[in-house]
Structure formats: structure tokens, C-alpha cells
Design an enzyme around this catalytic site. Structure first.
Site, mmCIF file in Angstrom:
data_model
loop_
_atom_site.group_PDB
_atom_site.id
_atom_site.type_symbol
_atom_site.label_atom_id
_atom_site.label_comp_id
_atom_site.label_asym_id
_atom_site.label_seq_id
_atom_site.Cartn_x
_atom_site.Cartn_y
_atom_site.Cartn_z
ATOM 1 C CG ASP A 179 43.480 -63.018 90.271
ATOM 2 O OD1 ASP A 179 42.470 -63.743 90.318
ATOM 3 O OD2 ASP A 179 44.122 -62.678 91.283
ATOM 4 C CG HIS B 59 50.287 -59.381 93.055
ATOM 5 N ND1 HIS B 59 49.901 -59.994 94.229
ATOM 6 C CD2 HIS B 59 49.135 -59.115 92.399
ATOM 7 C CE1 HIS B 59 48.596 -60.107 94.264
ATOM 8 N NE2 HIS B 59 48.089 -59.570 93.163
ATOM 9 C CD GLN C 208 47.620 -62.319 90.291
ATOM 10 O OE1 GLN C 208 47.602 -63.498 90.652
ATOM 11 N NE2 GLN C 208 46.625 -61.472 90.564
ATOM 12 N NE ARG D 263 38.923 -56.121 98.483
ATOM 13 C CZ ARG D 263 39.834 -56.990 98.050
ATOM 14 N NH1 ARG D 263 40.916 -56.590 97.406
ATOM 15 N NH2 ARG D 263 39.675 -58.285 98.268
ATOM 16 C CG ASP E 182 44.427 -57.588 96.457
ATOM 17 O OD1 ASP E 182 43.394 -58.191 96.795
ATOM 18 O OD2 ASP E 182 45.326 -58.094 95.755
ATOM 19 C CD GLU F 142 41.926 -59.676 100.334
ATOM 20 O OE1 GLU F 142 41.399 -60.786 100.155
ATOM 21 O OE2 GLU F 142 43.066 -59.420 99.901
ATOM 22 C CG ASP G 20 38.715 -63.490 96.830
ATOM 23 O OD1 ASP G 20 38.914 -63.826 95.644
ATOM 24 O OD2 ASP G 20 39.345 -62.578 97.400
ATOM 25 N NE ARG H 278 39.431 -66.857 92.969
ATOM 26 C CZ ARG H 278 40.425 -65.971 92.956
ATOM 27 N NH1 ARG H 278 40.567 -65.130 93.953
ATOM 28 N NH2 ARG H 278 41.290 -65.923 91.963
HETATM 29 C C1 GLC Z 1 42.917 -60.699 96.735
HETATM 30 C C2 GLC Z 1 41.706 -60.727 95.873
HETATM 31 C C3 GLC Z 1 41.696 -61.979 95.078
HETATM 32 C C4 GLC Z 1 42.959 -62.070 94.286
HETATM 33 C C5 GLC Z 1 44.173 -61.950 95.177
HETATM 34 C C6 GLC Z 1 45.399 -61.676 94.375
HETATM 35 O O1 GLC Z 1 42.860 -61.549 97.792
HETATM 36 O O2 GLC Z 1 40.561 -60.587 96.641
HETATM 37 O O3 GLC Z 1 40.585 -62.022 94.234
HETATM 38 O O4 GLC Z 1 43.012 -63.300 93.624
HETATM 39 O O5 GLC Z 1 44.091 -60.878 96.064
HETATM 40 O O6 GLC Z 1 45.443 -60.325 93.991
HETATM 41 C C1 GLC Z 2 44.005 -66.303 100.157
HETATM 42 C C2 GLC Z 2 44.523 -64.967 100.444
HETATM 43 C C3 GLC Z 2 43.520 -63.915 100.116
HETATM 44 C C4 GLC Z 2 42.945 -64.147 98.731
HETATM 45 C C5 GLC Z 2 42.465 -65.519 98.542
HETATM 46 C C6 GLC Z 2 42.053 -65.739 97.136
HETATM 47 O O1 GLC Z 2 43.000 -66.609 101.058
HETATM 48 O O2 GLC Z 2 44.875 -64.838 101.798
HETATM 49 O O3 GLC Z 2 44.129 -62.688 100.180
HETATM 50 O O4 GLC Z 2 41.866 -63.340 98.534
HETATM 51 O O5 GLC Z 2 43.486 -66.401 98.864
HETATM 52 O O6 GLC Z 2 41.551 -67.013 97.010
#
Ligand code: GLC
Ligand code: GLC
Length: 648
Positions: free
Chosen positions: A141, A184, A252, A282, A284, A326, A396, A520
Site C-alpha cells: 500500500d 495497522h 494490513q 504524520r 496515519d 490524518e 490519496d 491512486r
Molecule cells: C492513509 C494513507 C493511505 C493509506 C491508508 C492506509 O489514509 O494516506 O494512502 O492507504 O492510510 O494506511
Molecule cells: C479513507 C480514509 C483515509 C484514507 C483513504 C484512502 O478516506 O479515511 O484515511 O487515506 O481512505 O483512500
């Protein structure tokens, strides 16, 4: 607040667990521990008071904090004390960031050092390097499936290379932000591997279940994050012969934060990385860290307790480190990640302004700023000393995460409006200039998000293909308009690498099996250094975007009113296509007035200026350094034009 139980507990821990470290622990550490312990302890009790391992886990927590404090390098201790004297240092107008994938930008970590000049040229002084720690080759990912939080992924280099990068950044006065993937781990992390081998202790690090009964109950209320590529929130693992919670991809595995050891071990990972020289974490997917059956398992109160614990414990050890949330959730939920204190954050210091990002794209599609204004009028307050991360695009997808009621207030039907936005950005709407793709369409909810690069969504890809000069001009104007807003809004602007040279969508992911199910990747292109050379060729789209950005960045850094003092003020223009706001600070002021429509617009000056510090008879546009005149009581704007008005 004085808490006698916490006081006694700390005394006890100082006489036992901390005794062994006593001489090596600094006075500063001791002071901060004493000051923050009752906040830490009360949260730890709340979350884990009933847990059988409460006491040993608490001791382990103190032990890890002490060890990290002792191991913190001198140069970081120095920056800690400077920042303690200047809390809120991240609110400064001086900070401008870029986010990038190390390998796609310039091969590896060494490649970052080679390009420091490039950042200087643009004015970027903070780097968000996308996930760097060890992660499986295929099921990664993009690095958000971490298999070892203490070891740099060999594809980027070594821990020594990372150290060299942090040193080089420090030397050239740049900040480093790294991801901390808190929710995760990869299923190849050693905890997951041990769980797969049947070790019950590690199976309890995740949410594992003998059969499908409980998972099915959870599912009833849980939405899906990746409904197309990873439907459902649980995965059956054969070697374990159990189900495991996997909210994102199947590989994950969601960490079980109801187990205190999980928190302590993850904090230990945070502190280890902090001692490598990270300035900002950051954090996540913060909304997801606490789960409770019968809920969406997002934004739960205990998730905030967990994040507050991360912050408070880190503050004791490394007070110079800041946290970014985030949380791509609704505006009301986002501000909660700043914590529960009104004057400073006891949780995250900053949060992604996902709402502004989505509102800007909404305005680009509709050429109307009605929804944006409705939402900003109703903007929840954030505590002083916290700030936004403002962005136009990132790695994203774009989700239109503003509230339905603001769409309604603007006279649109929410469902139809959202459908229109998806169609518009995926080029499925007559007259659309955008070239995006729908991301994770969910037939159950009829919902989709959007993928695509800034330049392609703004129209440059289509206009270039058609040889449409006016279209090219307009798309560049849209890009500059969006950058012009994030640079002035208040908060740290983050440029997404590649956007500064208007890179288009990259469709090569379709031929790569490890990426083709996740579009993405279309907006995660390899940096095209040849194209970047065109930033020096007058009139090329690259030059027009790069130079505008460069210019605005340098202006921003000389305008203290553009630092974040919680001084954003929306201005009602009575023209739905024109968005305006003012940033006053200590007698200085900048007013941004922006036309989101592709024709000329006008606004009445008696609406813009009555409460402004700007004198409409003696003002100039900072961007052009030209005097701006009100004509017949009106201010005129060309298509997509925007001003940064200030007094002459
Ligand atoms: C966050 C990241 C995204 C990822 C997800 C799972 O939102 O920005 O790219 O897929 O978390 O870790
Ligand atoms: C969802 C989650 C975000 C993640 C994204 C990835 O919007 O809330 O954390 O980055 O999915 O597509």
C-alpha cells in the site's frame, strides 16, 4: 489538576521502575514527567485500568520513555528546548512543505540530498517523505503496510542514509515529516508472523476471531474503505485458522489498542523514530484506531484518548516533536483531533484541512463558491496554537467530505450534487475539462471518490491533447488559483511533488500487477526531471506554474499576517463566483479575492472593505505589486484571477 492517586503512583514508579535510570535521566525529563504524569496516568487508567496487564504495561511504558529520553541525541535535545520556548512554532508563515515518494522523486534517500537545491529554488523548507520503513515488496500500500518500524526499507537505503538526510535537512534549515502508520501493521510484521504461528500473546495484538460470528456483527455498522479491491473489514487467515480485522487492505492488520502492550510498543516505535530526527509525525488514519461493535469504528472517543497518550508521552521525552492528524472525516470530527484543551493541543498539533481541499475542488467544478462559503461560515473552532495542513492534492483520492447541509443550504440536492461532482471530475459530464477516474465505487452506497493529478483535474491534460490554447491558459490559471489559496489560508501549505511542474496523470500503473487495482497510482508519477527543466522556459506551463508558486512562497514568508493566528475571516461578496477572505494581524492585513469562474466578475467594494484594515483607495496587489483601483464602486477580476490585496 492535582491528582493524589497519580502522584502516589509516580512516586512508586520513581522508586521502582525508574530507579535504575535515575542518574542518567535529565532534570528536564523529570520535570516534564512530573507535570504531565497525571494526564498520562488518568488516560492509561481509563483505557487499561481493568486490563490484567495494567501494572506491568505501565511499568514498561515508563521504562521505554526513560530509555528513549536517555538515548535522545544532543542536537535534538537542543531543538527541543528551543521549541519549548516557542510553542506553536509550526504556525509560522515561514514554513512551506512538499510531500514526495523518495524512490519516485529521485531514486533513494541519497537522491534527496542531491536535490536540496531544487527545494531551495522553490522555497520549500519542510519535507514529508512518504512511508520509509520496511514494507513488503508487493503488498505494501505504498509503504502504509509496515513490517519493521525501526528499519528503513532497503529500496530507499539504510538507517544511516536516513540519518544523513536528517542531518542535511537540519543543516539547511528544513523540517522533516515522516508517516507513522499507527492503525495497522503489515501481515509480515513480526507480531503478525508470530500470531500466524499460533502465539496467543501476539494474536491479541490484533483483532482475531475463531469464527465469523463476531466479525459479522461488526460488519453491520462498519463502512468499507476499499470496497472494490478489499471488500469487507475482516480476512480469514489460513495459517492461524482465524479471522482478523483488516479495515484497509487484507494484508494490513488492524492493531488492537485495547491491549496496553500494543500502545506501549507502538509508542516505543514513535520514540525510536523521533530520536532519528523526525520533526513532525504524520499520524496515519487516526480516525480508525479504536473499534467498538455497533459503531462505524471511526472517530470513537477512545481513539482520542489513544492519540492524547501518544502526544503526552512524546512530550515528556521529545517536546520538540509535533503531530499531524490524518483524519479525512467531516469538519466537526476533524477538529476533535486537536484535542480537548482550548489553548494548546493535547492531541495533534495540526490536522489536514481535508474540508478546504474538497471545497476548492467543488468550487472548481461548479464555478460557484456557495458551498465553500456555507461550510466556512459554519467552520468549527480550533484551539489556539494549532494549525492546518492545507493542500490541493496528495497521494490519496479526493473525497467530497463536506457536510450535506452545506450543499442543501446552497440550494443543491446533496445526492445529485455529489453525483455531479464525480461525473464532472471523471470526464463523464458534457463540457468537463477534468481527466480523473472514479476511485472505489461502492454499488451499495452508490458512492465514489476521485483520483487524478492536479494538472489533469484542472484541465491541462485534455486541453494539451486538443491543442486548445485557451484551455491550457485556463487550466494553468486554475492551478495557480488553488495554490494561491492554500498559501494564504493559514496553516502549512503542502505542495504535492510533481504539481509544481504541472505533471499529468500517469497511466503506467495499469500495466503493473501490483498497482493496477488501485488507481491512486495515476497521480503518483515518477518525477520527470526533463520536464522540470521546462520551468526555466518562459511561457511553458511548467514555468507558469513553478514560477507563480515560487513567487507566492517568497511573498508568504515575508507576511507575518499569513502565519496562523486563528485569524481567518470569511468575507461575504454577494457574488457566488468570487471567494474572499482576510487575514489581519497586528495592524497588517492581506485580503484574498478569488474568481472561480472562467469569465470576468465584479464585486462591490462596499461589501469587501467595511470591516477591513485595507484602504480601498490606497491598496495594491501583492502578487503583481501593482496598484489596484476600485472603479465605480466595483473591483474587477479576470477569469480565475485572484488578488492578495494589501495596503500600499
Ligand atoms: C492513509 C494513507 C493511505 C493509506 C491508508 C492506509 O489514509 O494516506 O494512502 O492507504 O492510510 O494506511
Ligand atoms: C479513507 C480514509 C483515509 C484514507 C483513504 C484512502 O478516506 O479515511 O484515511 O487515506 O481512505 O483512500
Amino acid at each position: 489538576m492535582y491528582n493524589p492517586t497519580a502522584h502516589l503512583k509516580l512516586k512508586e514508579l520513581k522508586a521502582s521502575t525508574l530507579k535504575a535510570y535515575d542518574e542518567k535521566l535529565s532534570a528536564d525529563f523529570q520535570t516534564r514527567l512530573t507535570a504531565l504524569f497525571s494526564d498520562i496516568f488518568s488516560r492509561f487508567v481509563k483505557l487499561y485500568g481493568e486490563h490484567e496487564h495494567f501494572q506491568p504495561a505501565l511499568e514498561l511504558l515508563l521504562q521505554k520513555m526513560a530509555e528513549a529520553s536517555i538515548g535522545r541525541p544532543a542536537y535534538l535535545l537542543k531543538s527541543d528546548s528551543l521549541r519549548e520556548e516557542n510553542p506553536g512554532w509550526f504556525c509560522s508563515e515561514d514554513i512551506v512543505a512538499m510531500m514526495l515518494y523518495v524512490d519516485r522523486f529521485n531514486k533513494d534517500l541519497k537522491g534527496i540530498i542531491e536535490k536540496l537545491d531544487y527545494f531551495d529554488e522553490l522555497g520549500v523548507n519542510m519535507l514529508h517523505l512518504m512511508p520509509l520503513f520496511d514494507s513488503p515488496k508487493f503488498k505494501s500500500d505504498g509503504g502504509y503496510a509496515v513490517s519493521n518500524y525501526k528499519k528503513v526499507d532497503p529500496k530507499f537505503g539504510t538507517n544511516a542514509d536516513l540519518k544523513a538526510v536528517t542531518k542535511a535537512l537540519k543543516k539547511s534549515n528544513k523540517l522533516l515529516m515522516l508517516d507513522f502508520v499507527v492503525n495497522h501493521t503489515s501481515d509480515e510484521h513480526e507480531w503478525a508472523k508470530k500470531a500466524k504461528k499460533g502465539e496467543a500473546f501476539y494474536q491479541d495484538y490484533y483483532y482475531t476471531f475463531d469464527n465469523k460470528t463476531v466479525p459479522m456483527l461488526f460488519e453491520q455498522a462498519m463502512p468499507e474503505v476499499f470496497p472494490e479491491s478489499a471488500p469487507g473489514n475482516f480476512t480469514f487467515d489460513q495459517s492461524m485458522d482465524k479471522w482478523v480485522m483488516t479495515v484497509f487492505n487484507q494484508y494490513q492488520w488492524d492493531l488492537n489498542y485495547t491491549n496496553p502492550y500494543v500502545f506501549v510498543e507502538m509508542l516505543n516505535n514513535v520514540l525510536t523514530q523521533a530520536n532519528m530526527g523526525v520533526d513532525i509525525f504524520r499520524m496515519d488514519a487516526v480516525a480508525f484506531v479504536w473499534k467498538q461493535m455497533g459503531t462505524s469504528c471511526q472517530n470513537l472517543p477512545n481513539a482520542h484518548q489513544i492519540h492524547q497518550l501518544f502526544k503526552l508521552c512524546t512530550q515528556v521525552v521529545a517536546p520538540g516533536v509535533a503531530f499531524l492528524a490524518e483524519a479525512i472525516v467531516t469538519p466537526e470530527e476533524i477538529v476533535k483531533y486537536f484535542g480537548s484543551s482550548e489553548v494548546w493541543s493535547n492531541e495533534h498539533d495540526m490536522a489536514y484541512n481535508a474540508t478546504l481541499m474538497a471545497l476548492m475542488w467543488n468550487s472548481i467544478a461548479t464555478r460557484s463558491t456557495r458551498v465553500m462559503k456555507a461550510s466556512l461560515r459554519d467552520k468549527p473552532k480550533k484551539p489556539k496554537g494549532t494549525t492546518w495542513v492545507n493542500y490541493v492534492r496528495c497521494h490519496d483520492d479526493i473525497g467530497m467530505g463536506f457536510e450535506d447541509r452545506h450543499i442543501q443550504e446552497s440550494g443543491f440536492d446533496p445526492a445529485a450534487h455529489r453525483k455531479f461532482l464525480t461525473k464532472f471530475f471523471t470526464g463523464d459530464f458534457n463540457g468537463s475539462f477534468a481527466k480523473g477516474m472514479p476511485f472505489m465505487y461502492n454499488p451499495k452506497t452508490d458512492d465514489a471518490r476521485i483520483s487524478g493529478s492536479l494538472a489533469s483535474l484542472a484541465g491541462l491534460e485534455q486541453a494539451t491533447k486538443e491543442g486548445n490554447d485557451l484551455g491550457i491558459k485556463r487550466s494553468i490559471a486554475r492551478i495557480n488559483l488553488l495554490h494561491g489559496i492554500i498559501l494564504a489560508f493559514g496553516g502549512i501549505p503542502v505542495i504535492y511533488s510533481g504539481d509544481e511542474i504541472a505533471m499529468l496523470n500517469d497511466y503506467s500503473f495499469l500495466e503493473d500487477e501490483s498497482k493496477s487495482d488501485d488507481n491512486r497510482w495515476m497521480h503518483r508519477p515518477k518525477m520527470d526531471w526533463q520536464l522540470a527543466e521546462k520551468r526555466k522556459q518562459k511561457k511553458s506551463p511548467q514555468a507558469q506554474v513553478f514560477q507563480a508558486l515560487q513567487h507566492m512562497i517568497s511573498l508568504r514568508k515575508n507576511c507575518p499576517e499569513l502565519g496562523d493566528h486563528n485569524n481567518f475571516k470569511l468575507i461575504e461578496t454577494s457574488n457566488e463566483h468570487v471567494f474572499a477572505f482576510e487575514r489581519q494581524w497586528q495592524g497588517k492585513s492581506i485580503m484574498v479575492v478569488a474568481n472561480f469562474r472562467d469569465d470576468d466578475q465584479q464585486v462591490y467594494s462596499h461589501l469587501l472593505f467595511p470591516q477591513s484594515l485595507i484602504n480601498p483607495f490606497a491598496m495594491k496587489d501583492l502578487l503583481t505589486d501593482q496598484k489596484v483601483q476600485v472603479e465605480e464602486g466595483r473591483l474587477y477580476l479576470a477569469p480565475y484571477q485572484f488578488y492578495w490585496l494589501t495596503n500600499q
